[in-house]
Every structure is written in C-alpha cells, then in structure tokens.
Design a protein around this motif. Sequence first.
Motif, PDB file in Angstrom:
ATOM      1  N   ARG A  82       0.914  -1.128   0.188  1.00 61.32           N
ATOM      2  CA  ARG A  82      -0.121  -0.271  -0.104  1.00 61.32           C
ATOM      3  C   ARG A  82       0.943   1.121   0.054  1.00 61.32           C
ATOM      4  N   LEU A  83       1.802   1.368   0.680  1.00 59.53           N
ATOM      5  CA  LEU A  83       2.809   2.304   0.619  1.00 59.53           C
ATOM      6  C   LEU A  83       3.545   2.752  -0.575  1.00 59.53           C
ATOM      7  N   VAL A  84       4.126   1.583  -1.150  1.00 58.42           N
ATOM      8  CA  VAL A  84       4.724   1.549  -2.394  1.00 58.42           C
ATOM      9  C   VAL A  84       3.838   2.059  -3.439  1.00 58.42           C
ATOM     10  N   ALA A  85       2.551   1.473  -3.601  1.00 58.30           N
ATOM     11  CA  ALA A  85       1.138   2.181  -4.356  1.00 58.30           C
ATOM     12  C   ALA A  85       1.059   3.623  -4.279  1.00 58.30           C
ATOM     13  N   ALA A  86       0.858   3.826  -2.892  1.00 57.71           N
ATOM     14  CA  ALA A  86       0.620   5.328  -2.675  1.00 57.71           C
ATOM     15  C   ALA A  86       1.590   6.245  -3.356  1.00 57.71           C
ATOM     16  N   VAL A 115      -2.353  14.208  -3.770  1.00 55.01           N
ATOM     17  CA  VAL A 115      -2.900  13.443  -2.360  1.00 55.01           C
ATOM     18  C   VAL A 115      -4.035  12.660  -3.210  1.00 55.01           C
ATOM     19  N   LEU A 116      -4.610  12.965  -4.284  1.00 57.31           N
ATOM     20  CA  LEU A 116      -5.613  11.761  -4.747  1.00 57.31           C
ATOM     21  C   LEU A 116      -4.795  10.586  -5.229  1.00 57.31           C
ATOM     22  N   GLY A 117      -3.492  10.792  -5.728  1.00 59.16           N
ATOM     23  CA  GLY A 117      -2.452   9.630  -6.068  1.00 59.16           C
ATOM     24  C   GLY A 117      -2.344   8.993  -4.820  1.00 59.16           C
ATOM     25  N   ILE A 118      -2.051   9.396  -3.752  1.00 59.37           N
ATOM     26  CA  ILE A 118      -1.738   8.752  -2.388  1.00 59.37           C
ATOM     27  C   ILE A 118      -2.995   7.989  -1.941  1.00 59.37           C
ATOM     28  N   LEU A 119      -4.200   8.841  -2.117  1.00 55.93           N
ATOM     29  CA  LEU A 119      -5.413   8.055  -1.654  1.00 55.93           C
ATOM     30  C   LEU A 119      -5.610   6.847  -2.580  1.00 55.93           C
ATOM     31  N   VAL A 120      -5.790   6.939  -3.762  1.00 53.13           N
ATOM     32  CA  VAL A 120      -5.954   5.945  -4.909  1.00 53.13           C
ATOM     33  C   VAL A 120      -4.924   4.704  -4.809  1.00 53.13           C
ATOM     34  N   GLY A 121      -3.858   5.107  -4.604  1.00 51.04           N
ATOM     35  CA  GLY A 121      -2.757   4.068  -4.505  1.00 51.04           C
ATOM     36  C   GLY A 121      -2.788   3.343  -3.210  1.00 51.04           C
ATOM     37  N   TRP A 122      -3.302   3.759  -2.124  1.00 49.18           N
ATOM     38  CA  TRP A 122      -3.409   3.044  -1.099  1.00 49.18           C
ATOM     39  C   TRP A 122      -4.726   2.141  -0.958  1.00 49.18           C
ATOM     40  N   LYS A 123      -5.792   2.656  -1.576  1.00 53.70           N
ATOM     41  CA  LYS A 123      -7.146   2.343  -1.490  1.00 53.70           C
ATOM     42  C   LYS A 123      -7.231   1.046  -2.673  1.00 53.70           C
ATOM     43  N   VAL A 124      -6.919   1.480  -3.869  1.00 55.36           N
ATOM     44  CA  VAL A 124      -7.264   0.665  -5.152  1.00 55.36           C
ATOM     45  C   VAL A 124      -6.090  -0.152  -5.319  1.00 55.36           C
ATOM     46  N   VAL A 125      -4.777   0.362  -5.642  1.00 52.18           N
ATOM     47  CA  VAL A 125      -3.809  -0.466  -5.851  1.00 52.18           C
ATOM     48  C   VAL A 125      -3.045  -1.260  -4.799  1.00 52.18           C
ATOM     49  N   ALA A 135       1.995 -11.186 -11.982  1.00 51.74           N
ATOM     50  CA  ALA A 135       2.541  -9.781 -12.872  1.00 51.74           C
ATOM     51  C   ALA A 135       1.552  -9.538 -13.637  1.00 51.74           C
ATOM     52  N   THR A 136       0.835 -10.208 -14.384  1.00 58.49           N
ATOM     53  CA  THR A 136      -0.442  -9.643 -15.210  1.00 58.49           C
ATOM     54  C   THR A 136      -1.378  -8.892 -14.321  1.00 58.49           C
ATOM     55  N   SER A 137      -1.847  -9.377 -13.347  1.00 60.74           N
ATOM     56  CA  SER A 137      -2.816  -8.609 -12.473  1.00 60.74           C
ATOM     57  C   SER A 137      -2.231  -7.415 -11.984  1.00 60.74           C
ATOM     58  N   ALA A 138      -0.809  -7.606 -11.646  1.00 66.03           N
ATOM     59  CA  ALA A 138      -0.308  -6.350 -11.216  1.00 66.03           C
ATOM     60  C   ALA A 138      -0.188  -5.217 -12.346  1.00 66.03           C
ATOM     61  N   ILE A 139      -0.150  -5.245 -13.654  1.00 65.44           N
ATOM     62  CA  ILE A 139      -0.179  -4.558 -14.685  1.00 65.44           C
ATOM     63  C   ILE A 139      -1.633  -3.907 -14.671  1.00 65.44           C
ATOM     64  N   ASN A 140      -2.623  -4.892 -14.632  1.00 69.60           N
ATOM     65  CA  ASN A 140      -3.812  -4.482 -14.971  1.00 69.60           C
ATOM     66  C   ASN A 140      -4.290  -3.470 -13.543  1.00 69.60           C
ATOM     67  N   ASN A 141      -4.001  -4.017 -12.421  1.00 64.66           N
ATOM     68  CA  ASN A 141      -4.201  -3.213 -11.153  1.00 64.66           C
ATOM     69  C   ASN A 141      -3.440  -1.868 -11.383  1.00 64.66           C
ATOM     70  N   GLY A 142      -2.264  -1.766 -11.832  1.00 65.75           N
ATOM     71  CA  GLY A 142      -1.865  -0.355 -11.918  1.00 65.75           C
ATOM     72  C   GLY A 142      -2.674   0.450 -13.107  1.00 65.75           C
ATOM     73  N   THR A 163      -5.805   0.174 -13.704  1.00 59.97           N
ATOM     74  CA  THR A 163      -7.024   0.471 -12.945  1.00 59.97           C
ATOM     75  C   THR A 163      -6.715   1.630 -12.096  1.00 59.97           C
ATOM     76  N   GLY A 164      -5.792   1.705 -11.245  1.00 57.59           N
ATOM     77  CA  GLY A 164      -5.441   2.920 -10.420  1.00 57.59           C
ATOM     78  C   GLY A 164      -5.172   4.148 -11.100  1.00 57.59           C
ATOM     79  N   VAL A 165      -4.543   4.123 -12.337  1.00 53.62           N
ATOM     80  CA  VAL A 165      -4.409   5.304 -13.051  1.00 53.62           C
ATOM     81  C   VAL A 165      -5.760   5.863 -13.749  1.00 53.62           C
ATOM     82  N   ALA A 166      -6.759   4.886 -13.965  1.00 53.52           N
ATOM     83  CA  ALA A 166      -7.889   5.283 -14.406  1.00 53.52           C
ATOM     84  C   ALA A 166      -8.797   5.806 -13.405  1.00 53.52           C
TER      85      ALA A 166
END
Length: 146
Positions: free
Chosen positions: A6-10, A43-53, A61-68, A70-73
Amino acid sequence: MPTSSRLVAAVCLAILAYILSRQIMPQMPEGMNFGNFIYVNMVLGILVGWKVVGSRAGRGATSAINNGLTGVAALVFWGLFVQACYEMVDQAMHDRFDGPFEVLLGILEIGAEFGLILLVPTIILTALVGGALSGLATEFAWRRWR
C-alpha cells in the motif's frame, strides 16, 4: 491495515500524479491560475494508490499491470471530478449557475472539457507506462516485504 504494498502504491501514484500534472499544465488555457493543482492531484494519487492499487497486490505480474492501469484510471476519474468541482465552485461564485441542476450539469461539462485536454499522446503514454510500472512495483513490494 498498513502494508508495504500500500505504501509503495501510494508513493508511486503520487509521483505519477505529479508528473502528469506537470504535463497537463501547459495544455490548459493561457493565464489559468493552478493554485494547489499539483498538490491536490498528488493527494488523490496517495489515496487511490493506498485504497485501489495497494489493496489488490499479490495476484501475479499480469494482474499487477492491470491493477496499476486500474489505479491510473481511478486517479484520472477522481482528478477530473475534484478539479471540475473546484472550477464549478469558482464559477458559481461569479453567478454563472441559476439552480442546482445547472450546477450538476456544470460539473459534467467542465469535467468533459478537462478530459479532452488529457487526450494528448504524451499524457496517455505517461499514464499507461506509469500505471503499469506502479502496479509492478506494488507487486514487487508485496512479494518482498510480506
């Protein structure tokens, strides 16, 4: 619960939000006052990274790319919504709207206008590559620091 993924994603999405914000600013109309544009998006990037990604890490790996991606969307959606609401409030203070339904339509209209500004190849490419890398970094953090 706080985890390394969660921290890395945020952090990754906050950095991506900063880069995208800096790319978007020259595309906006001349003389536009950006104020806290970059900070709000980060701040939105932090929140979306923490909660979504970050919450969806650990599926490969494939789900990780899709997850990323989805986070950008989600980041783009919430960024457009928050910035459109801010612009709507600014316009409402200048008596542009007559009623609550015009306000809601104003948010959609402003969000659509801002969305069209994002349709630049460099912005789209940065979002796609940054999202994929963010997802992979989150997956790496999940595997490394469980």
